[in-house]
Scaffold this motif. Sequence first.
Motif, PDB file in Angstrom:
ATOM      1  N   ALA A 159      98.698  16.052  21.089  1.00  0.00           N
ATOM      2  CA  ALA A 159      98.023  16.604  22.059  1.00  0.00           C
ATOM      3  C   ALA A 159      98.598  17.843  23.007  1.00  0.00           C
ATOM      4  O   ALA A 159      97.597  18.894  22.645  1.00  0.00           O
ATOM      5  N   ALA A 160      99.476  18.309  23.155  1.00  0.00           N
ATOM      6  CA  ALA A 160     100.741  19.423  24.151  1.00  0.00           C
ATOM      7  C   ALA A 160     100.432  20.595  22.951  1.00  0.00           C
ATOM      8  O   ALA A 160     100.528  21.466  23.146  1.00  0.00           O
ATOM      9  N   GLN A 161     100.750  20.017  21.652  1.00  0.00           N
ATOM     10  CA  GLN A 161     100.748  20.812  20.773  1.00  0.00           C
ATOM     11  C   GLN A 161      99.715  21.670  20.028  1.00  0.00           C
ATOM     12  O   GLN A 161      99.451  22.807  20.118  1.00  0.00           O
ATOM     13  N   LEU A 162      98.484  20.724  20.413  1.00  0.00           N
ATOM     14  CA  LEU A 162      97.282  21.590  19.778  1.00  0.00           C
ATOM     15  C   LEU A 162      97.015  22.403  21.584  1.00  0.00           C
ATOM     16  O   LEU A 162      96.301  23.382  21.242  1.00  0.00           O
ATOM     17  N   ARG A 163      97.351  21.993  22.760  1.00  0.00           N
ATOM     18  CA  ARG A 163      96.962  23.201  23.855  1.00  0.00           C
ATOM     19  C   ARG A 163      97.403  24.343  23.501  1.00  0.00           C
ATOM     20  O   ARG A 163      96.974  25.047  23.842  1.00  0.00           O
ATOM     21  N   ARG A 164      99.391  24.561  23.682  1.00  0.00           N
ATOM     22  CA  ARG A 164     100.003  24.877  23.564  1.00  0.00           C
ATOM     23  C   ARG A 164      99.694  26.037  22.032  1.00  0.00           C
ATOM     24  O   ARG A 164      99.734  27.860  22.309  1.00  0.00           O
ATOM     25  N   PHE A 165      98.609  26.019  21.192  1.00  0.00           N
ATOM     26  CA  PHE A 165      97.866  26.707  20.419  1.00  0.00           C
ATOM     27  C   PHE A 165      96.468  26.966  20.421  1.00  0.00           C
ATOM     28  O   PHE A 165      95.642  27.598  19.912  1.00  0.00           O
ATOM     29  N   GLY A 166      96.117  26.429  21.915  1.00  0.00           N
ATOM     30  CA  GLY A 166      94.922  27.204  22.153  1.00  0.00           C
ATOM     31  C   GLY A 166      93.921  26.231  22.071  1.00  0.00           C
ATOM     32  O   GLY A 166      92.412  26.985  22.155  1.00  0.00           O
ATOM     33  N   LEU A 167      93.710  25.307  21.578  1.00  0.00           N
ATOM     34  CA  LEU A 167      92.524  23.795  20.642  1.00  0.00           C
ATOM     35  C   LEU A 167      92.828  23.028  21.596  1.00  0.00           C
ATOM     36  O   LEU A 167      93.700  22.782  22.646  1.00  0.00           O
ATOM     37  N   ALA A 168      91.442  22.310  21.632  1.00  0.00           N
ATOM     38  CA  ALA A 168      90.542  21.232  22.056  1.00  0.00           C
ATOM     39  C   ALA A 168      91.655  20.017  21.576  1.00  0.00           C
ATOM     40  O   ALA A 168      91.677  19.787  20.576  1.00  0.00           O
ATOM     41  N   VAL A 169      91.272  19.572  22.640  1.00  0.00           N
ATOM     42  CA  VAL A 169      91.948  18.746  22.313  1.00  0.00           C
ATOM     43  C   VAL A 169      90.845  16.746  22.158  1.00  0.00           C
ATOM     44  O   VAL A 169      90.183  16.792  23.368  1.00  0.00           O
ATOM     45  N   PRO A 170      90.542  16.047  21.292  1.00  0.00           N
ATOM     46  CA  PRO A 170      89.952  14.834  20.703  1.00  0.00           C
ATOM     47  C   PRO A 170      89.567  14.243  22.529  1.00  0.00           C
ATOM     48  O   PRO A 170      90.251  14.227  22.507  1.00  0.00           O
ATOM     49  N   PHE A 171      88.190  14.110  22.567  1.00  0.00           N
ATOM     50  CA  PHE A 171      88.748  13.134  23.817  1.00  0.00           C
ATOM     51  C   PHE A 171      89.305  11.980  23.732  1.00  0.00           C
ATOM     52  O   PHE A 171      89.278  11.813  24.488  1.00  0.00           O
ATOM     53  N   ALA A 172      89.147  11.478  22.729  1.00  0.00           N
ATOM     54  CA  ALA A 172      90.366  10.007  23.059  1.00  0.00           C
ATOM     55  C   ALA A 172      91.357  10.649  23.172  1.00  0.00           C
ATOM     56  O   ALA A 172      92.338   9.209  24.177  1.00  0.00           O
ATOM     57  N   GLU A 173      91.693  11.473  22.601  1.00  0.00           N
ATOM     58  CA  GLU A 173      93.272  12.014  22.710  1.00  0.00           C
ATOM     59  C   GLU A 173      93.777  12.005  24.182  1.00  0.00           C
ATOM     60  O   GLU A 173      94.337  11.941  24.770  1.00  0.00           O
ATOM     61  N   GLN A 174      92.205  12.926  25.136  1.00  0.00           N
ATOM     62  CA  GLN A 174      92.229  12.735  26.278  1.00  0.00           C
ATOM     63  C   GLN A 174      92.201  11.890  26.905  1.00  0.00           C
ATOM     64  O   GLN A 174      92.921  11.359  28.590  1.00  0.00           O
ATOM     65  N   LEU A 175      91.835  10.371  26.965  1.00  0.00           N
ATOM     66  CA  LEU A 175      91.186   9.362  27.907  1.00  0.00           C
ATOM     67  C   LEU A 175      92.382   8.548  27.891  1.00  0.00           C
ATOM     68  O   LEU A 175      92.719   8.456  28.261  1.00  0.00           O
TER      69      LEU A 175
END
Length: 280
Positions: A232-248
Motif C-alpha cells: 500500500a505504501a508504494q501505491l500511495r507513493r506513485f499516486g495510486l489508489a489502495v484497494p479497499f481491503a488493504e485500507q481496512l
Amino acid sequence: MTPIISLSHVDYAYPNSETLALHDLSLTIEKGEWVAVIGHNGSGKSTFAKLLNYLLAPTKGEIKINDVIANEENMWTIRDMVGMVFQNPDNQFVGATVADDVAFGMENRGIVREEMIKRVDAALTEVQMMPFSDREPARLSGGQKQRVAIASVLALQPKILILDEATAMLDPKGRREMIALVRELKARMGSELTVISITHDIDEAASADRVMVINDGELIETGVPSDIFANAAQLRRFGLAVPFAEQLKEKLRQRGITVPDEYLTTEGLVTWLWQSISTK
C-alpha cells in the motif's frame, strides 16, 4: 514462447514537449495474457496504448506486434491485430443501429456481406447484446454502449483487445458488469485473445493475470495483482489508489488486530473476518 507484444527501449515525446511521455520502455506480453496497466494521470498509460495500435509512432526504439514491426508500412496489419475500446463509447458510434455500428469496421475492410452478418450476430451474442441489434446506440445505457463498442472490435477478430479507461465513465454496477464480461471473454477465448486494460480501477486491475505500473513514462514494477496491491505504501507513493481491503487491514492493524500479511480481495477479507469471528 514468442511474445505477442514486445517493446524494446521505446521513447515517445509529444510534439513541442521537452519531456518524454515514455522513456526507455522495454517489456513483453505473452499471447493470451490479461495485463492491467496502472499509473497516475499523465504517467504515460494511454500513450503506451496508442503506440500499440500505431495511433502514435515511437520517437525511438522498436515495437513488435505478433512479430510484426509497428511502422508506417505495417500500420494496417497492426491495426487489424489490435482493437481498442476507449473511455467514451459515444465517440466510437457511427451507425444508426447497434448492428450497423458493429458492421461499420468490416465494411471499411471490404468483408463480404454474408460474412459480415455472421460476424455481427456472433459478436453481439458474445457480449449479450443480440436483443438490442435494432436499437439506436444513443438509447443504450453506458454499460450497454461499452458492450457494443467491444462487439465492434471483436467482429474484426483482433488478436489483442485494448481497453483504454473503458470503465472510467461507468457507474459501479456498470464497471462490475464490464469486468465480468471481459473475464467471461477471456475464459471462452483463452489464448486466442490477449487483453490489455489501461485503468485506474483497482477491481479491474485485480482481475488481470499481471499488473504493470508505469510512473512518469517508465515501467517501475510488474507482477501478479496480489504482489502489486499488497504494498500500500508504494501505491500511495506513485499516486495510486489502495484497494479497499488493504485500507481496512491497515485500520485493523492500527487497532491492534492481527491480520493476514498476504493480499486479500474484498471478498477474501470478508471471508477471513467471518471465519475469525466464528472461531471466537
